[in-house]
Each structure stands twice: as structure tokens, then as C-alpha cells.
Scaffold this motif. Structure first.
Motif, PDB file in Angstrom:
ATOM      1  N   PRO A 162       0.833  -1.207   0.000  1.00 30.76           N
ATOM      2  CA  PRO A 162       0.000   0.000   0.000  1.00 30.76           C
ATOM      3  C   PRO A 162       0.868   1.258   0.000  1.00 30.76           C
ATOM      4  O   PRO A 162       1.872   1.334   0.718  1.00 30.76           O
ATOM      5  CB  PRO A 162      -0.785  -0.117   1.306  1.00 30.76           C
ATOM      6  N   PHE A 163       0.498   2.225  -0.821  1.00 30.37           N
ATOM      7  CA  PHE A 163       1.292   3.448  -0.933  1.00 30.37           C
ATOM      8  C   PHE A 163       0.409   4.621  -1.352  1.00 30.37           C
ATOM      9  O   PHE A 163       0.786   5.447  -2.160  1.00 30.37           O
ATOM     10  CB  PHE A 163       2.427   3.236  -1.949  1.00 30.37           C
ATOM     11  N   PHE A 221       8.557  -1.919 -16.559  1.00 29.32           N
ATOM     12  CA  PHE A 221       8.871  -2.740 -15.393  1.00 29.32           C
ATOM     13  C   PHE A 221       7.666  -3.560 -14.957  1.00 29.32           C
ATOM     14  O   PHE A 221       7.762  -4.767 -14.713  1.00 29.32           O
ATOM     15  CB  PHE A 221       9.373  -1.850 -14.244  1.00 29.32           C
ATOM     16  N   LEU A 222       6.497  -2.922 -14.870  1.00 29.81           N
ATOM     17  CA  LEU A 222       5.285  -3.633 -14.470  1.00 29.81           C
ATOM     18  C   LEU A 222       4.970  -4.772 -15.441  1.00 29.81           C
ATOM     19  O   LEU A 222       4.600  -5.876 -15.025  1.00 29.81           O
ATOM     20  CB  LEU A 222       4.096  -2.674 -14.381  1.00 29.81           C
ATOM     21  N   THR A 225      -4.672  -5.258  -9.885  1.00 28.51           N
ATOM     22  CA  THR A 225      -5.166  -5.535  -8.532  1.00 28.51           C
ATOM     23  C   THR A 225      -4.036  -5.747  -7.529  1.00 28.51           C
ATOM     24  O   THR A 225      -4.280  -5.806  -6.326  1.00 28.51           O
ATOM     25  CB  THR A 225      -6.059  -6.794  -8.541  1.00 28.51           C
ATOM     26  N   ASP A 226      -2.793  -5.878  -8.004  1.00 30.30           N
ATOM     27  CA  ASP A 226      -1.653  -6.066  -7.102  1.00 30.30           C
ATOM     28  C   ASP A 226      -1.300  -4.747  -6.410  1.00 30.30           C
ATOM     29  O   ASP A 226      -1.548  -3.662  -6.946  1.00 30.30           O
ATOM     30  CB  ASP A 226      -0.416  -6.540  -7.876  1.00 30.30           C
TER      31      ASP A 226
END
Length: 123
Positions: free
Chosen positions: A40-41, A84-85, A93-94
Motif C-alpha cells: 500500500p502506498f 517494469f510492471l 489488482t496487485d
């Protein structure tokens, strides 16, 4: 470094890119492993928890002679971040990755030029 970032057109020829690639790969000697932190961020509380985790991880790694070298631009540059993703198979959803680093055993990195504590706090 200044020329590389502010006059990148000077480094577009294939032979210059090959030389720079070799220099970059050599700079990773001992620290070729890549890791990322994700979670979480979105809120201030998330940021504090992320910072606490990173601080503890960094101190523990240093205690064992393992150093980390952040790849800040992979998180802050939208194009690099998307690549990168895609590379790690990240799903929407990650939890978001918020730090990418290379890490490993190496010689001690150069000391950061930081302000003394008395210069940071205002009295």
C-alpha cells in the motif's frame, strides 16, 4: 554524467551505447540482483509504514555487508515504470511497487554528502 543526461544526443551511436553499456554493467559488480518493495502506498500512513520497512531493511542489510542501489527512475518515469510492471507481470489488482533496487555484496558505496544534524533541525 551531466553530458549523458543533458546532451543525450551525443550518446546515440551504437559504439558509444556499447561502451556505456559495458561501463554500466561493470558498475553492478557484486550487486546484480534486483529486488522491489511493493505494498500500500496511497496514504500518509502507508508512506510512513513503507519508510519504516525500508529503513529497517536497509539497516539490516548494511549490518550484513549487503548494499542496495535504488533505481528511482523506474518508479518515477512513467514509460520505464510501465515496462517494469509488464516485465514482472504486475496486475492492476496487485499492490504497487514503490521501490526498485539492485542489491548484493560490494565495496562500500561512496558516502552521501549529507547535512549535519544541527543543520537540518531548526531551533
Amino acid at each position: 554524467m551531466h553530458n549523458f543526461f543533458f546532451h543525450s544526443e551525443r550518446f546515440r551511436s551504437p559504439w558509444k551505447r556499447a561502451v556505456l553499456g559495458n561501463v554500466y554493467r561493470h558498475s553492478m559488480h557484486g550487486t546484480a540482483s534486483v529486488a522491489w518493495l511493493q505494498g500500500p502506498f496511497a496514504t500518509r500512513a502507508d508512506w510512513v509504514q513503507a519508510g519504516t520497512l525500508m529503513q529497517r531493511l536497509w539497516l539490516e542489510m548494511t549490518r550484513h555487508g549487503v548494499y542496495l542501489h535504488p533505481f528511482g527512475s523506474v518508479v518515477t518515469n512513467p514509460s520505464a515504470h510501465r515496462q517494469f510492471l509488464d516485465k514482472i507481470g504486475h496486475r492492476p489488482t496487485d499492490a504497487p511497487p514503490w521501490l526498485l533496487v539492485r542489491l548484493g555484496y560490494s565495496t562500500e558505496p561512496p558516502r552521501s554528502l549529507r547535512l549535519d544534524l544541527n543543520d537540518i533541525f531548526l531551533a
